[in-house]
Enzyme design. Structure first.
Site, short mmCIF file in Angstrom:
data_model
loop_
_atom_site.label_atom_id
_atom_site.label_comp_id
_atom_site.label_asym_id
_atom_site.label_seq_id
_atom_site.Cartn_x
_atom_site.Cartn_y
_atom_site.Cartn_z
CD GLU A 129 -10.71 19.05 18.68
OE1 GLU A 129 -11.58 18.87 17.80
OE2 GLU A 129 -9.73 18.31 18.82
CG HIS B 89 -15.21 8.29 6.46
ND1 HIS B 89 -14.92 8.20 5.11
CD2 HIS B 89 -16.46 7.79 6.60
CE1 HIS B 89 -15.95 7.66 4.48
NE2 HIS B 89 -16.89 7.41 5.35
CD GLU B 90 -11.17 9.98 14.29
OE1 GLU B 90 -10.02 9.51 14.09
OE2 GLU B 90 -11.42 11.20 14.31
CD GLU C 39 -7.62 14.65 14.57
OE1 GLU C 39 -8.17 15.45 15.36
OE2 GLU C 39 -8.26 13.95 13.75
#
Length: 696
Positions: free
Chosen positions: A503, A409-410, A479
């Site tokens: 990343e 889920h972004e 995040e």
């Protein structure tokens, strides 16, 4: 007459004693750690202002540091106090983690509970609680329910200081209110300056004080101690940053709401614990469980679904540019979509071949084409697959092959939209039989003006984890808000990013070799990190001209032991692992759930060697990494059972390995070892060694 005079004399004497007693009301209190080596001294100054100091072995570590709270809608609670009551207790117990880096943890501490009361006409109360362990101190504010502090309270500032005794060497990242994704700087306290360190501003980041840090900040003192300051049990409060003020003092600066409020609350309430780890050796910080011990016990009845696992994923290929998250671009043109049914099934085949339990799939749901569009919000619904992804078929096929799908889920920072859809989205995954989710909050927050590390998002993450528990879902948050040990209370909050992870090596300035030698002493002190290690194709020129991972392949293997997470990703593309099947065997073998952890040797920023014993097994795994300097190290296997034989499989840098010139050169060797074995390893520049030790 004499009797009458004597009576009056007694009255006067008693009055004088009462007056003297009033003058000598208690203004200080002290407590030591269980072993007596750590001392906390609390005192009120002449103005009734509370302060504390901490000593280790009679050496001051934290000097006179003031405490208190300021309010937007009430007078400050910082002075005119008396000590109304002091209570001390001692606790000594052990508890078991359902998963973790150490199965059984001892909680042995003494507690000093100070009940303060103002000496004003309308006296208010402030309690301060200290817990003192053999290797650190935690303290928090406790505002009880009371007559003169009712209704909504808005904390405008927290007057919490950590006055260090010298200009210590420090490892730190800037106090960005929106991100922890930085490499660590090594400077003196007085040299903490994010601007001079060259940290560029981004639209989704916010540094308001260049002379402040996010926690944990770790220091080496001139007296030979290692000190790390952080916080524990960050619940319904603002994240704490620390500003560098005069006299080597770190002062609390809370991340604000959009209007400048710091914390919105009501009495009664407690603050997070402010934590100070203090160890004689750097390596002992890694096995200091102060943060976990300052959190509450597990509140979840069922944690069986929160299972440690290794996983692969449709992820790295998007960072390289081989495929895309979205089915179409912003103009509506079809792209090389990564999350197709066909691609997912190929990953399932790979996982089955190598017995990798988990598979993450990013970019399966509609909405990615609106990513980054101006003022576009609410475009993810979290339950609608793209037309080239049959989610039911993929989940069914995975389960038939013993593989768990990790949902994704972004939110693009749109926390408001996510909360509105949370229940329906989690029910959707529960109905599919998915029990783990990776969440993401890349981008500026919605509601606009709020910060990733403020109370709004602390509350948001709490809602997410509680809703996830209701639907038997484990969370891997990217995040995120910082890790502060809440995994003890909510074991379904298994891991999180909150770091400049792998990343960045794919599309930005690469992380330097020293980065992973610092993380165990800084970021990971707060909790597990989803760093996503295991990149075997070190040179990325095929996708990004001039881009390369700043490590050797052997170093990448060692990270599975060095960087703790109960969910560890084999992050590279399957075709790259197929090129190095012999090296991939270590990823197949290495555990993710541990009985115990031992740090063999370490120097922050230079090198670290860790041994971990697999839970419910006699197998051990060892990892060692170095910075940009080659070095020779010795690894004693004295942690092994006496009078037992083991087979060690060693994945090491080849003689000509070098992270810049020859990163993929490695050698695999096997040898018989026991508790008397001392292995001499030669680590290349940016190199490492990974060792599987299997009991015979």
């Amino acid at each position: 007459m004499r009797k009458l005079l004597s009576f009056f004399s007694i009255i006067l004497l008693l009055s004088g004693c009462a007056e003297e007693s009033k003058k000598q009301e208690q203004t200080s209190a002290s407590i030591t750690s269980p072993n007596g080596n750590l001392e906390v001294h609390f005192q009120l100054d002449n103005n009734g202002k509370p302060f504390y100091l901490v000593k280790k072995n009679n050496t001051t570590v934290i000097d006179t540091s003031y405490l208190g709270l300021k309010f937007k809608n009430h007078p400050a609670l910082i002075q005119n106090f008396k000590i109304a009551e002091v209570t001390t207790t001692e606790a000594d117990e052990t508890w078991e983690q359902p998963w973790g880096e150490q199965r059984v943890i001892r909680d042995h501490h003494k507690q000093l509970h100070l009940h303060l009361e103002e000496t004003t006409d309308k006296p208010r109360k402030l309690n301060i609680i200290f817990k003192v362990f053999n290797d650190g101190v935690g303290f928090r504010y406790d505002i009880p329910q009371q007559e003169y502090l009712k209704g909504d309270l808005v904390i405008s500032d927290e007057v919490t200081q950590f006055k260090l005794t010298n200009d210590h060497k420090s490892w730190w990242i800037p106090a960005d209110y929106d991100s922890y994704e930085y490499t660590y700087s090594e400077t003196k306290l007085s040299e903490i300056d994010a601007q001079k360190a060259g940290y560029a501003q981004r639209h989704d980041r916010n540094i308001t004080n260049f002379h402040a840090v996010n926690t944990p900040i770790t220091m080496e003192t001139e007296d030979g101690f290692y000190v790390s300051i952080h916080e524990a049990n960050l619940t319904d409060y603002a994240g704490m940053t620390l500003g560098v003020t005069k006299n080597n003092t770190l002062s609390t600066e809370l991340v604000p709401w959009e209007n400048g409020d710091k914390v919105r609350t009501q009495a009664p309430f407690v603050s997070p614990w402010r934590s100070i780890m203090i160890n004689d050796e750097a390596k002992d910080l890694v096995t200091n469980y102060l943060i976990l011990n300052l959190n509450e016990p597990n509140k979840l009845e069922n944690t069986s679904y929160a299972k440690p696992m290794k996983y692969t994923g449709i992820w790295w290929e998007m960072h390289l540019g081989k495929s895309t998250w979205g089915r179409k671009d912003a103009e509506g043109n079809y792209t090389t979509h990564g999350a197709t049914t066909e691609n997912a099934l190929s990953y399932i085949d790979f996982n089955k071949k190598y017995d990798i339990e988990g598979l993450l799939i990013e970019g399966w749901n509609t909405g990615w084409e609106y990513w980054g569009a101006q003022d576009t919000i609410g475009f993810f619904d979290f339950i609608t697959p793209y037309d080239d992804f049959d989610i039911k078929k993929v989940v069914k096929t995975a389960k038939e092959n013993g593989i768990e799908i990790i949902g994704h889920h972004e939110t693009s920072g749109d926390a408001n939209n996510y909360e509105n859809r949370l229940e329906k989205a989690y029910q959707y995954y529960e109905d599919l039989g998915i029990h783990a989710i990776k969440t993401g909050y890349a981008g500026g927050l919605v509601p606009k003006g709020e910060f990733h590390h403020g109370q709004y998002m602390v509350r948001h993450h709490q809602k997410v984890i509680e809703t996830a528990a209701k639907h038997q879902l484990a969370i891997d948050a990217h995040e995120p808000i910082k890790a502060t040990g809440l995994r003890r209370t909510y074991p379904n909050f298994m891991t999180r990013e909150g770091v400049r992870g792998m990343e960045f090596n794919g599309w930005a300035d690469e992380n330097p070799p020293s980065h992973t030698t610092i993380l165990p002493f800084t970021r990971i002190l707060g909790g597990p990190v989803d760093y996503t290690p295991g990149i075997f194709q070190i040179d990325l020129a095929e996708y990004r001209d001039g881009q390369a991972i700043q490590s050797t392949l052997a170093n990448q293997l060692a990270l599975y032991v060095i960087l703790y997470s109960p969910m560890q990703m084999a992050a590279d593309l399957p075709e790259n692992y197929n090129k190095y099947e012999d090296a991939f065997q270590f990823i197949e073998e290495v555990a993710v759930d541990w009985e115990t952890t031992k740090v063999i040797d370490a120097k922050i920023g230079d090198h670290i060697t860790i041994a971990r014993k697999q839970r419910d097994s006699d197998n051990w795994f060892v990892g060692s990494v170095t910075d940009e300097e080659a070095r020779n190290i010795e690894i004693s296997f004295d942690f092994l059972d006496e009078n037992a034989n083991y087979k060690a499989r060693i994945y090491r840098d080849a003689a000509d390995a070098d992270f810049e010139k020859n990163p993929s050169a490695y050698t695999i060797e096997e040898m018989e070892v026991n508790s008397t074995t001392v292995y001499k390893a030669n680590l290349a520049r940016g190199g490492g060694v990974a060792i599987s030790i299997l009991k015979q």
